[in-house]
Design an enzyme around this catalytic site. Structure first.
Site, PDB file in Angstrom:
ATOM      1  N   CYS A  81      34.507 -78.896 -75.227  1.00 12.81           N
ATOM      2  CA  CYS A  81      35.052 -80.045 -74.499  1.00 12.81           C
ATOM      3  C   CYS A  81      35.256 -81.237 -75.452  1.00 12.81           C
ATOM      4  CB  CYS A  81      34.140 -80.384 -73.311  1.00 12.81           C
ATOM      5  SG  CYS A  81      34.961 -81.435 -72.109  1.00 12.81           S
ATOM      6  N   LYS A 372      11.416 -76.188 -67.327  1.00 14.81           N
ATOM      7  CA  LYS A 372      10.185 -75.800 -66.637  1.00 14.81           C
ATOM      8  C   LYS A 372       9.876 -74.296 -66.763  1.00 14.81           C
ATOM      9  CE  LYS A 372       6.990 -77.364 -63.756  1.00 14.81           C
ATOM     10  NZ  LYS A 372       6.361 -78.685 -63.852  1.00 14.81           N
TER      11      LYS A 372
END
Ligand code: XMP
Length: 516
Positions: A81, A372
């Site tokens: 991008c 996590k």
């Protein structure tokens, strides 16, 4: 030493996902801000460099550019991008604001095969990708070919096979680009020749070495334990690195779930034999919280009291110069400033209420790069018990933000019992690991009920369970009717003080996960 892929961060919200996708493929990555010095970039000895996306426009003069060194190192490049756009512009191509902005799902058609696509994408076929751009490349530099197009981007993917330079307008790192992980893996393994032998075991080794280097041979570290996964994994990792030069401080605010405080003491004090200071400060916290109902006020009081108690404990540990924290990547918002200047703004979210900025400690944050589930994997790698490693997140302010209105010891006790039954039922039904977070909330609302032949007038308990990948957005978990009615019956029958149970169906947004 594993081969490294370097990611230069231009400020995209999903830069860490690039690293994460590559770690899933066994590739070790480093992330540096796009403003990194040439020496720091060279020092990574990276076998390839990825230029991330970013919020800026290459069409503006004062936005960030890739440091010149990346084009001098002779290693393959992949621009994503904004990364593709700046690479093109810096190498002599053209980037312009597009008439048609592309956001969300899109399709690219492969116009020409290349090494990035081999075995994955075939010439002439179309593939789903995720786009998020306004600007687009309108002329590519010498040496490049267009290898894929989309309706909004004539150069949705470009390749200079000789130099090993590739650019994609879409985001391969997000799950909405189904073949994205495959493309990143091909870039790292086939084009850059990275082995792909990175693992959690290697992360553990590398992190332990990094801690030893940061702390030195004499340094002492303090680590606050909260009973949650992040601070626990941090403590065990630190203990492995520096042994008894780590002291853990457990500030017990009396707002933990049933049995949790005892478990922390048993595991860290007894099992791991880590020097542990246990501060039982329930009276102090509950005293300061008396008659306070405002949610923000409650959080502030808990945060300030935590600091007072922690400070006092820390002061008793002579010569400690370091403070270890279980900060995870989603807690760290690292972004290049909007002006594209050299400053990198870092916002740290502290797990337990926040620590004062003037604390004279150097921070040790060994989990900063991880998500996590990766922390859980690291905990398993360290041999920590599954009951701890797989545990749902629990907020620093504890039960206080699950008791709307004022917090009392009695309310905490009622809530603890309801929460325990709820989680016991979830575990018994084998649902615990399907849920991001589940907990009970004790409402300051009393309703009328009938038990036996008597009228009751007691509190309402709300149950919450959500699925999520990072806590930023969440969906309500869809329990069966049988499960909810069984759990509600048990709570009303077994917990004195609750005579009605309701289930919270709100997603995030517009709700939050916690009630306060
Ligand atoms: P919300 O309620 O904002 O919560 O949707 C998102 C996630 O963050 C947790 N949470 C906290 N964790 N200290 C923490 O360590 C806090 O003050 C805090 N507040 C919310 C919450 O449990 C959920 O996982």
């Amino acid at each position: 030493m594993n081969d490294t892929i370097l990611i230069l961060d231009f400020g995209s919200q999903v830069t860490q996902l690039i690293a994460r996708r590559l770690r899933e493929e066994g590739v070790y990555t480093r992330i540096l801000p796009c403003t990194a010095e040439a020496d720091a970039i060279t020092a990574t000895s990276a076998k390839g460099i990825i230029l991330s996306g970013g919020p800026n426009s290459v069409a503006l003069a004062d936005t960030p550019r890739a440091p010149g060194i990346v084009f001098e190192l002779g290693v393959p490049l992949l621009g994503i991008c904004y990364g593709q756009q700046t690479m093109c512009q810096q190498l002599g191509g053209l980037v312009e604001p597009g008439d048609e902005r592309e956001f969300g799902r899109a399709e690219v058609t492969v116009s020409r095969g290349c090494r990035l696509f081999d075995g994955l994408w075939d010439e002439g076929n179309a593939y789903p990708v995720w786009m998020s751009h306004g600007d687009r490349v309108t002329a590519i530099p010498d040496g490049f070919d267009a290898v894929a197009t989309s309706s909004g981007a004539p150069f949705a993917a470009i390749a200079d096979e000789e130099r090993g330079y590739y650019g994609v307008q879409f985001h391969p790192e997000v799950v909405h680009t189904p073949d994205g992980a495959g493309l990143l893996s091909r870039f790292a393994k086939v084009i850059c020749g990275v082995e792909g032998d990175w693992s959690m075991a290697a992360y553990r080794e590398r992190t332990v070495a990094a801690i030893r280097q940061q702390v030195g041979a004499e340094g002492k570290v303090i680590c606050g334990l909260s009973g949650g996964v992040d601070s626990s994994v941090t403590a065990v990792l630190l203990h492995e690195a520096i042994g008894d030069r780590l002291t853990c401080v457990f500030v017990d605010h009396g707002l933990m779930r049933a049995g949790e405080a005892e478990e922390v003491i048993r595991l860290f004090g007894d099992h791991y034999n880590i020097p542990l200071i246990h501060k039982d400060a329930a009276d102090l916290f509950l005293g300061r919280l008396a008659d306070v109902s405002d949610p923000e006020q409650k959080r502030k009081i808990i945060g300030a009291t935590f600091i007072d108690v922690f400070d006092q404990a820390a002061a008793s540990i002579k010569g400690a110069g370091f403070l270890a924290q279980g900060t995870l990547y989603p807690d760290v918002i690292e972004s290049v400033s909007a002006t594209g200047g050299p400053s990198v703004t870092i916002k740290s979210h502290h797990n337990v209420g926040g620590l004062p900025e003037d604390m004279a400690f150097e921070l040790v944050e060994p989990l900063r790069e991880l998500f996590k589930d990766e922390v859980r994997a690291l905990g398993r790698e360290l041999g920590m018990p599954e009951s701890l490693v797989g545990r749902h997140p629990f907020p620093g302010p504890g039960l206080a933000i699950r008791i709307p209105g004022d917090v009392t010891r009695e309310k905490c006790n009622i809530l603890r019992q309801a929460d325990f039954i709820y989680l016991e039922e979830i575990r018994a039904a084998g649902l615990y690991d399907d849920i991001w977070q589940a907990f009970a909330v004790l409402l300051p609302v009393r309703t009328v009920g009938v038990m036996g032949d008597a009228r009751t007038y007691e509190c309402v308990c709300a149950l919450r369970a959500v699925t999520s990948t990072d806590g930023m957005t969440a969906d309500c978990y869809g329990f069966s009717h049988e499960f909810l009615s069984r759990t509600a019956t048990r709570i009303v029958n077994e917990v004195r003080g609750i005579n009605r149970v309701v289930y919270d169906y709100t997603s995030k947004p517009p709700g939050t996960i916690e009630w306060e």
